[in-house]
Design a protein around this motif. Structure first.
Motif, PDB file in Angstrom:
ATOM      1  N   UNK B  45       0.587  -1.234  -0.282  1.00 13.06           N
ATOM      2  CA  UNK B  45      -0.125  -0.023  -0.097  1.00 13.06           C
ATOM      3  C   UNK B  45       0.983   1.108   0.160  1.00 13.06           C
ATOM      4  N   UNK B  46       1.863   1.149   0.525  1.00 12.92           N
ATOM      5  CA  UNK B  46       2.845   2.376   0.996  1.00 12.92           C
ATOM      6  C   UNK B  46       3.577   2.687  -0.313  1.00 12.92           C
ATOM      7  N   UNK B  47       3.945   1.692  -1.121  1.00 17.59           N
ATOM      8  CA  UNK B  47       4.562   1.833  -2.460  1.00 17.59           C
ATOM      9  C   UNK B  47       3.716   2.277  -3.501  1.00 17.59           C
ATOM     10  N   UNK B  48       2.486   1.896  -3.379  1.00 16.32           N
ATOM     11  CA  UNK B  48       1.471   2.500  -4.296  1.00 16.32           C
ATOM     12  C   UNK B  48       1.052   4.095  -4.019  1.00 16.32           C
ATOM     13  N   UNK B  49       0.918   4.090  -2.801  1.00 16.44           N
ATOM     14  CA  UNK B  49       0.521   5.501  -2.196  1.00 16.44           C
ATOM     15  C   UNK B  49       1.602   6.569  -2.573  1.00 16.44           C
ATOM     16  N   UNK B  56       1.954  -1.324 -11.893  1.00 16.70           N
ATOM     17  CA  UNK B  56       1.873  -2.706 -12.113  1.00 16.70           C
ATOM     18  C   UNK B  56       2.230  -3.600 -10.958  1.00 16.70           C
ATOM     19  N   UNK B  57       1.803  -4.853 -10.753  1.00 17.24           N
ATOM     20  CA  UNK B  57       2.055  -5.639  -9.833  1.00 17.24           C
ATOM     21  C   UNK B  57       3.553  -5.993  -9.660  1.00 17.24           C
ATOM     22  N   UNK B  58       4.132  -6.128 -10.950  1.00 16.03           N
ATOM     23  CA  UNK B  58       5.514  -6.557 -11.217  1.00 16.03           C
ATOM     24  C   UNK B  58       6.246  -5.143 -10.838  1.00 16.03           C
ATOM     25  N   UNK B  59       5.788  -4.135 -11.132  1.00 16.94           N
ATOM     26  CA  UNK B  59       6.590  -2.959 -10.722  1.00 16.94           C
ATOM     27  C   UNK B  59       6.824  -2.854  -9.179  1.00 16.94           C
ATOM     28  N   UNK B  60       5.597  -3.140  -8.564  1.00 17.75           N
ATOM     29  CA  UNK B  60       5.564  -3.089  -7.127  1.00 17.75           C
ATOM     30  C   UNK B  60       6.466  -4.263  -6.359  1.00 17.75           C
ATOM     31  N   UNK B  70      13.927 -10.090  -1.469  1.00 24.35           N
ATOM     32  CA  UNK B  70      13.082 -10.359  -2.605  1.00 24.35           C
ATOM     33  C   UNK B  70      11.584 -10.715  -2.339  1.00 24.35           C
ATOM     34  N   UNK B  71      10.830  -9.690  -2.981  1.00 25.21           N
ATOM     35  CA  UNK B  71       9.254  -9.929  -2.936  1.00 25.21           C
ATOM     36  C   UNK B  71       8.796 -10.682  -4.032  1.00 25.21           C
ATOM     37  N   UNK B  72       8.191 -11.759  -4.233  1.00 33.82           N
ATOM     38  CA  UNK B  72       7.796 -12.256  -5.447  1.00 33.82           C
ATOM     39  C   UNK B  72       6.362 -11.800  -5.789  1.00 33.82           C
ATOM     40  N   UNK B  73       6.172 -11.677  -7.113  1.00 33.19           N
ATOM     41  CA  UNK B  73       4.887 -11.092  -7.651  1.00 33.19           C
ATOM     42  C   UNK B  73       3.873 -11.528  -6.879  1.00 33.19           C
ATOM     43  N   UNK B  74       3.636 -13.029  -6.868  1.00 31.80           N
ATOM     44  CA  UNK B  74       2.426 -13.654  -6.395  1.00 31.80           C
ATOM     45  C   UNK B  74       1.953 -13.004  -4.933  1.00 31.80           C
ATOM     46  N   UNK B  75       3.077 -12.663  -4.245  1.00 29.47           N
ATOM     47  CA  UNK B  75       2.844 -12.057  -2.706  1.00 29.47           C
ATOM     48  C   UNK B  75       2.208 -10.944  -2.855  1.00 29.47           C
ATOM     49  N   UNK B  76       2.686 -10.088  -4.014  1.00 29.56           N
ATOM     50  CA  UNK B  76       2.167  -8.596  -4.212  1.00 29.56           C
ATOM     51  C   UNK B  76       0.539  -8.835  -4.802  1.00 29.56           C
ATOM     52  N   UNK B  77       0.306  -9.872  -5.634  1.00 28.35           N
ATOM     53  CA  UNK B  77      -0.974  -9.966  -5.961  1.00 28.35           C
ATOM     54  C   UNK B  77      -1.948 -10.127  -5.030  1.00 28.35           C
ATOM     55  N   UNK B  78      -1.461 -11.206  -4.006  1.00 33.78           N
ATOM     56  CA  UNK B  78      -2.419 -11.420  -2.752  1.00 33.78           C
ATOM     57  C   UNK B  78      -2.601 -10.255  -1.954  1.00 33.78           C
ATOM     58  N   UNK B  79      -1.519  -9.604  -1.638  1.00 37.32           N
ATOM     59  CA  UNK B  79      -1.700  -8.309  -0.937  1.00 37.32           C
ATOM     60  C   UNK B  79      -2.823  -7.425  -1.697  1.00 37.32           C
ATOM     61  N   UNK B  80      -2.620  -7.304  -3.035  1.00 38.51           N
ATOM     62  CA  UNK B  80      -3.427  -6.327  -3.709  1.00 38.51           C
ATOM     63  C   UNK B  80      -4.930  -6.967  -3.729  1.00 38.51           C
ATOM     64  N   UNK B  81      -5.017  -8.122  -3.808  1.00 40.12           N
ATOM     65  CA  UNK B  81      -6.587  -8.682  -3.700  1.00 40.12           C
ATOM     66  C   UNK B  81      -7.281  -8.303  -2.360  1.00 40.12           C
ATOM     67  N   UNK B  82      -6.221  -8.431  -1.216  1.00 36.41           N
ATOM     68  CA  UNK B  82      -6.854  -7.836   0.026  1.00 36.41           C
ATOM     69  C   UNK B  82      -7.077  -6.372  -0.051  1.00 36.41           C
ATOM     70  N   UNK B  83      -6.278  -5.403  -0.513  1.00 34.55           N
ATOM     71  CA  UNK B  83      -6.380  -4.168  -0.444  1.00 34.55           C
ATOM     72  C   UNK B  83      -7.647  -3.683  -1.554  1.00 34.55           C
TER      73      UNK B  83
END
Lengths: 168, 168
Positions: B45-49, B56-60, B70-83
């Motif tokens: 959220x902080x990154x996007x804000x 894009x999820x991969x950018x994040x 390292x943070x994998x894109x999958x993890x980002x997608x899951x966080x994004x789903x939640x958010x």
DNA sequence: GAGCGGCTGATACAATATAACAGGGCCGGG
DNA sequence: CCCGGCCCTGTTATATTGTATCAGCCGCTC
């Protein structure tokens, strides 16, 4: 209020409602503008028009390949670029998919898509009123609009009557 | 007419306008609803804000990975789903990208995005008037709306003043 | 401690989209 | 006729975006 429904009123099966119209209109439009309505482009448009749901580029490629001659997705994308550029096809951003344009217009705006969560069918609407109000609101915010995407999800009339619910 | 601009008025650089607000609001909302505002979710959220453009999820993922871990894109997608599920982030369908929500609302509708073709910045607007008119038009067509996507492309005020033109 | 639920990490994979290059067909100029 | 340009297509490779799956961890409760 003056809205105008474009699609088939009952967007389920692979009916060929309005199908001929679309091709005829495409041919006319290409003749008028001196554009090439090639075989591939015609096939792609025909495939999309035969379906009342938005179709993915790969689906189109697969369906066209069914006739023995393989058609690569790239080719489909190129045809779709052409068709969308000339308003014969619209891209549905929320689905990464495409539908044939059910209108007689050349313009691509004031356009609005209704996507049914139950049957997956899509209908096209034009509402100049909404477009102008949208432009007004946006302009007030200091923004100069050039294109608009309006996609509404929900349940279409036919599905609601039949009590179908969205599978998910 | 009663529209309401949400974003920063000048959406260019990576300013932290409203940045703290977003995080604070997220924390409060999660406390209220008894949700877990975990480290990963907070980082995403902080990154996007911190960015005024859709990301894009991969950018994040890449940006979060810059800090060594390292943070994998999958993890980002899951966080994004939640958010997104909780209205803290919105998905921009036309860009396959995400922005943090600049509002105080929990609801996700009556919402409208302005995307600048020159600077790539995005602003968020709410217009109950447009939403209700849209719903009226759609309902007239026999459709029952559940969610709406409205994305307008064009040129933002700042870019128009500076005579910047879209690179492409 | 055993079991459970929610979150994360990691790998693999699917789906969507573009880049790059070669060839074919048409057409106008020489 | 031949050439060169333009547009369209085919083909392969690659980029980008998004999911599926399984395993491990952590905190909680019984």
């Amino acid at each position: 209020m003056h809205n105008h429904v474009a699609g088939h009123a009952h967007p389920h099966a692979g009916e060929e409602a309005g199908h001929e119209d679309v091709l005829a209109r495409a041919e006319r439009l290409c003749r008028e503008r001196d554009l090439q309505f090639t075989r591939l482009r015609r096939d792609v448009l025909e495939t999309i028009a035969a379906e009342s749901k938005p179709m993915g580029a790969y689906d189109i490629a697969e369906r066209l390949s069914a006739g023995g001659k393989r058609v690569a997705a790239v080719s489909v994308y190129r045809a779709l670029d052409f068709l969308t550029e000339h308003g014969l096809v619209h891209r549905i951003a929320s689905r990464n998919a495409f539908v044939s344009c059910g209108h007689n217009h050349g313009e691509r705006d004031g356009l609005l898509f209704l996507i049914c969560r139950s049957c997956g069918g899509i209908d096209e609407l034009t509402s100049p009123a909404i477009e102008s109000q949208l432009d007004r609101a946006v302009t007030e915010a200091g923004f100069t609009p050039t294109s608009r995407i309006i996609e509404v999800e929900g349940e279409c009339g036919a599905c609601r009557e039949q009590g179908r619910s969205a599978g998910h």
